[in-house]
Design a protein around this motif. Structure first.
Motif, PDB file in Angstrom:
ATOM      1  N   GLY A  61       0.807  -1.217   0.000  1.00  0.00           N
ATOM      2  CA  GLY A  61       0.000   0.000   0.000  1.00  0.00           C
ATOM      3  C   GLY A  61       0.840   1.266   0.000  1.00  0.00           C
ATOM      4  N   VAL A  62       1.970   1.258   0.711  1.00  0.00           N
ATOM      5  CA  VAL A  62       2.858   2.428   0.719  1.00  0.00           C
ATOM      6  C   VAL A  62       3.405   2.681  -0.682  1.00  0.00           C
ATOM      7  N   ILE A  63       3.772   1.607  -1.374  1.00  0.00           N
ATOM      8  CA  ILE A  63       4.328   1.750  -2.729  1.00  0.00           C
ATOM      9  C   ILE A  63       3.267   2.306  -3.690  1.00  0.00           C
ATOM     10  N   VAL A  64       2.103   1.644  -3.748  1.00  0.00           N
ATOM     11  CA  VAL A  64       1.079   2.103  -4.696  1.00  0.00           C
ATOM     12  C   VAL A  64       0.468   3.426  -4.249  1.00  0.00           C
ATOM     13  N   GLY A  65       0.441   3.685  -2.920  1.00  0.00           N
ATOM     14  CA  GLY A  65      -0.087   4.957  -2.432  1.00  0.00           C
ATOM     15  C   GLY A  65       0.787   6.129  -2.826  1.00  0.00           C
ATOM     16  N   THR A  66       2.108   5.939  -2.749  1.00  0.00           N
ATOM     17  CA  THR A  66       3.034   6.988  -3.181  1.00  0.00           C
ATOM     18  C   THR A  66       2.901   7.227  -4.684  1.00  0.00           C
ATOM     19  N   TYR A  67       2.791   6.147  -5.441  1.00  0.00           N
ATOM     20  CA  TYR A  67       2.618   6.253  -6.894  1.00  0.00           C
ATOM     21  C   TYR A  67       1.313   6.977  -7.243  1.00  0.00           C
ATOM     22  N   SER A  68       0.212   6.569  -6.601  1.00  0.00           N
ATOM     23  CA  SER A  68      -1.099   7.117  -6.959  1.00  0.00           C
ATOM     24  C   SER A  68      -1.253   8.582  -6.569  1.00  0.00           C
ATOM     25  N   SER A  69      -0.510   9.035  -5.550  1.00  0.00           N
ATOM     26  CA  SER A  69      -0.595  10.439  -5.150  1.00  0.00           C
ATOM     27  C   SER A  69      -0.215  11.368  -6.292  1.00  0.00           C
ATOM     28  N   VAL A  70       0.717  10.895  -7.127  1.00  0.00           N
ATOM     29  CA  VAL A  70       1.173  11.708  -8.264  1.00  0.00           C
ATOM     30  C   VAL A  70       0.460  11.308  -9.546  1.00  0.00           C
ATOM     31  N   TYR A  71       0.501  10.012  -9.867  1.00  0.00           N
ATOM     32  CA  TYR A  71       0.094   9.570 -11.190  1.00  0.00           C
ATOM     33  C   TYR A  71      -1.388   9.223 -11.316  1.00  0.00           C
ATOM     34  N   VAL A  72      -2.126   9.264 -10.225  1.00  0.00           N
ATOM     35  CA  VAL A  72      -3.576   9.074 -10.314  1.00  0.00           C
ATOM     36  C   VAL A  72      -4.292  10.339  -9.856  1.00  0.00           C
ATOM     37  N   ALA A  73      -4.059  10.737  -8.597  1.00  0.00           N
ATOM     38  CA  ALA A  73      -4.760  11.905  -8.052  1.00  0.00           C
ATOM     39  C   ALA A  73      -4.473  13.164  -8.872  1.00  0.00           C
ATOM     40  N   LYS A  74      -3.203  13.411  -9.157  1.00  0.00           N
ATOM     41  CA  LYS A  74      -2.854  14.648  -9.883  1.00  0.00           C
ATOM     42  C   LYS A  74      -3.282  14.574 -11.342  1.00  0.00           C
ATOM     43  N   ASN A  75      -3.238  13.378 -11.939  1.00  0.00           N
ATOM     44  CA  ASN A  75      -3.707  13.226 -13.318  1.00  0.00           C
ATOM     45  C   ASN A  75      -5.195  13.526 -13.430  1.00  0.00           C
ATOM     46  N   VAL A  76      -5.973  13.079 -12.447  1.00  0.00           N
ATOM     47  CA  VAL A  76      -7.422  13.344 -12.462  1.00  0.00           C
ATOM     48  C   VAL A  76      -7.682  14.839 -12.342  1.00  0.00           C
ATOM     49  N   VAL A  77      -6.981  15.507 -11.437  1.00  0.00           N
ATOM     50  CA  VAL A  77      -7.138  16.959 -11.284  1.00  0.00           C
ATOM     51  C   VAL A  77      -6.734  17.664 -12.569  1.00  0.00           C
ATOM     52  N   LEU A  78      -5.669  17.190 -13.199  1.00  0.00           N
ATOM     53  CA  LEU A  78      -5.198  17.801 -14.439  1.00  0.00           C
ATOM     54  C   LEU A  78      -6.246  17.655 -15.543  1.00  0.00           C
ATOM     55  N   MET A  79      -6.911  16.508 -15.606  1.00  0.00           N
ATOM     56  CA  MET A  79      -7.939  16.291 -16.625  1.00  0.00           C
ATOM     57  C   MET A  79      -9.187  17.126 -16.359  1.00  0.00           C
ATOM     58  N   LEU A  80      -9.550  17.257 -15.075  1.00  0.00           N
ATOM     59  CA  LEU A  80     -10.753  18.013 -14.722  1.00  0.00           C
ATOM     60  C   LEU A  80     -10.506  19.517 -14.755  1.00  0.00           C
ATOM     61  N   GLY A  81      -9.254  19.929 -14.485  1.00  0.00           N
ATOM     62  CA  GLY A  81      -8.932  21.348 -14.441  1.00  0.00           C
ATOM     63  C   GLY A  81      -9.437  21.985 -13.156  1.00  0.00           C
ATOM     64  N   VAL A  82      -8.960  23.201 -12.853  1.00  0.00           N
ATOM     65  CA  VAL A  82      -9.414  23.955 -11.686  1.00  0.00           C
ATOM     66  C   VAL A  82      -9.734  25.378 -12.104  1.00  0.00           C
ATOM     67  N   ASP A  83     -10.548  26.017 -11.291  1.00  0.00           N
ATOM     68  CA  ASP A  83     -10.939  27.400 -11.571  1.00  0.00           C
ATOM     69  C   ASP A  83      -9.760  28.318 -11.274  1.00  0.00           C
ATOM     70  N   ARG A  84      -9.218  28.940 -12.328  1.00  0.00           N
ATOM     71  CA  ARG A  84      -8.046  29.803 -12.154  1.00  0.00           C
ATOM     72  C   ARG A  84      -8.315  31.178 -12.748  1.00  0.00           C
ATOM     73  N   ASP A  85      -9.442  31.722 -12.424  1.00  0.00           N
ATOM     74  CA  ASP A  85      -9.806  33.059 -12.894  1.00  0.00           C
ATOM     75  C   ASP A  85      -8.823  34.077 -12.328  1.00  0.00           C
ATOM     76  N   PRO A  86      -8.016  34.720 -13.159  1.00  0.00           N
ATOM     77  CA  PRO A  86      -7.011  35.664 -12.661  1.00  0.00           C
ATOM     78  C   PRO A  86      -7.616  36.859 -11.929  1.00  0.00           C
ATOM     79  N   LYS A  87      -8.914  37.136 -12.128  1.00  0.00           N
ATOM     80  CA  LYS A  87      -9.551  38.250 -11.435  1.00  0.00           C
ATOM     81  C   LYS A  87      -9.857  37.912  -9.983  1.00  0.00           C
ATOM     82  N   SER A  88      -9.841  36.650  -9.669  1.00  0.00           N
ATOM     83  CA  SER A  88     -10.167  36.227  -8.308  1.00  0.00           C
ATOM     84  C   SER A  88      -8.909  36.226  -7.457  1.00  0.00           C
ATOM     85  N   PRO A  89      -8.931  36.863  -6.260  1.00  0.00           N
ATOM     86  CA  PRO A  89      -7.739  36.874  -5.409  1.00  0.00           C
ATOM     87  C   PRO A  89      -7.376  35.496  -4.883  1.00  0.00           C
ATOM     88  N   ASP A  90      -8.339  34.584  -4.874  1.00  0.00           N
ATOM     89  CA  ASP A  90      -8.079  33.234  -4.380  1.00  0.00           C
ATOM     90  C   ASP A  90      -8.109  32.221  -5.507  1.00  0.00           C
TER      91      ASP A  90
END
Length: 320
Positions: free
Chosen positions: A281-310
């Motif tokens: 679990g430590v091995i696959v958990g370390t792998y998935s933190s980058v190559y699964v969780a971040k890949n999903v966020v990258l595909m979905l995108g995030v709200d990055r409106d430059p007009k918003s201070p946050d």
């Protein structure tokens, strides 16, 4: 002079082959599910039912000798553990022996129990058997249901926490990584036919906590960098965030794996399944933190409106 596993500043492109790594994760998840459905799991007594025999003797409990005495009986899954209690007298040595149900029977037969007792008395003539208890298939079925509910509740609670702490895209990515870790762990247990019992469920819950901790650390740095680098492409901000937390990730995972390797080699058969589940679990958990969780966020995108201070986070002011 401090020990460094990686240079202070790195610039690895973790997402250069993101399609290949994410595709490999999907294939591994599907293969694990196929193994689970076709080969199945090697369930222990907790899930199959069986009989628990409690022993008591004046001599010290010798788990190895007990196991060697029972081996010729071909009883299948046998778990032997010494019981400790501060209320025991100095000459009161107690052990618990769990034997799986034989040939689909609800419990171990009286003849088999008599054979077990005779074999153990050959090791220690003073041994007595204060109690013999059976666990039927109904109780075992309830344990399976409870275990699944525990895993589901843990994942759901983490989903809510990540959603409130960051954004919904982060929550989806984190849960995808957790599901990935659980399924791959179940898959390797099915492939290697390692005993799967309640201790393994406890290990899976430990893996979930470890994996989500690693994911949150990188998410937290990602959120800071999204606010700091509002016009930088999302994939570059993610790479920066993973690189900035790489030393911490490798140090934490590396030291944990060293301890787990020692337990795998020296811990004995009783805890081997539990330790292996956490190790994997430590091995696959370390792998998935980058190559699964971040890949999903990258595909979905995030709200990055430059007009918003946050920009980059909906809930930047929520404390952990």
């Amino acid at each position: 002079m401090r020990l460094r596993l990686v240079p202070q500043e790195t610039n690895f492109d973790f997402f250069r082959f993101r399609n290949a790594t994410f595709g490999a994760s999907i294939v591994a998840v599907i293969a694990s599910l196929v193994l689970w459905l076709t080969v199945g799991l090697n369930f222990g007594i907790d899930f199959l039912g069986g009989t628990t025999i409690r022993t008591e003797s004046a001599a010290a409990v010798d788990v190895g000798a007990y196991r060697a005495a029972l081996e010729p009986l071909a009883l299948g899954d046998v778990v032997i553990s010494e019981v400790f209690d501060p209320t025991f007298a100095p000459d009161q040595n107690v052990a618990q022996i769990r034997v799986q149900a034989q040939d689909g029977a609800e419990a171990v037969t009286s003849d088999t129990v008599a054979s077990i007792e005779a074999a153990l008395q050959g090791v220690d003539p003073s041994i007595t058997f204060p109690s013999v208890e059976s666990v039927g298939p109904k109780v075992s079925g309830e344990l399976v249901t409870t275990a699944l509910v525990a895993l589901g509740a843990a994942i759901a609670a983490m989903l809510v926490y990540i959603w409130l702490r960051f954004e919904w895209q982060f929550a989806v990515g984190a849960v995808a990584a957790l599901v990935h870790d659980v399924i791959l762990t179940i898959g390797i247990f099915s492939l290697l036919q390692i005993r799967f019992d309640l201790a393994t469920i406890a290990a899976l819950l430990t893996v979930l906590g470890y994996s989500i901790n690693d994911t949150v650390v990188i998410f937290d740095r990602l959120r800071e960098n999204l606010i700091k680098f509002k016009k930088t492409p999302l994939i570059e901000v993610m790479n920066r965030s993973v690189n900035e937390t790489l030393a911490r990730t490798l140090m934490t995972s590396g030291t944990t794996l060293l301890a787990l390797i020692a337990l795998l080699v020296l811990g004995g058969d009783v805890i081997r399944g539990f330790v292996f589940a956490i190790f994997w679990g430590v091995i696959v958990g370390t792998y998935s933190s980058v190559y699964v969780a971040k890949n999903v966020v990258l595909m979905l995108g995030v709200d990055r409106d430059p007009k918003s201070p946050d920009a980059g986070t909906q809930f930047a002011d929520v404390d952990a």
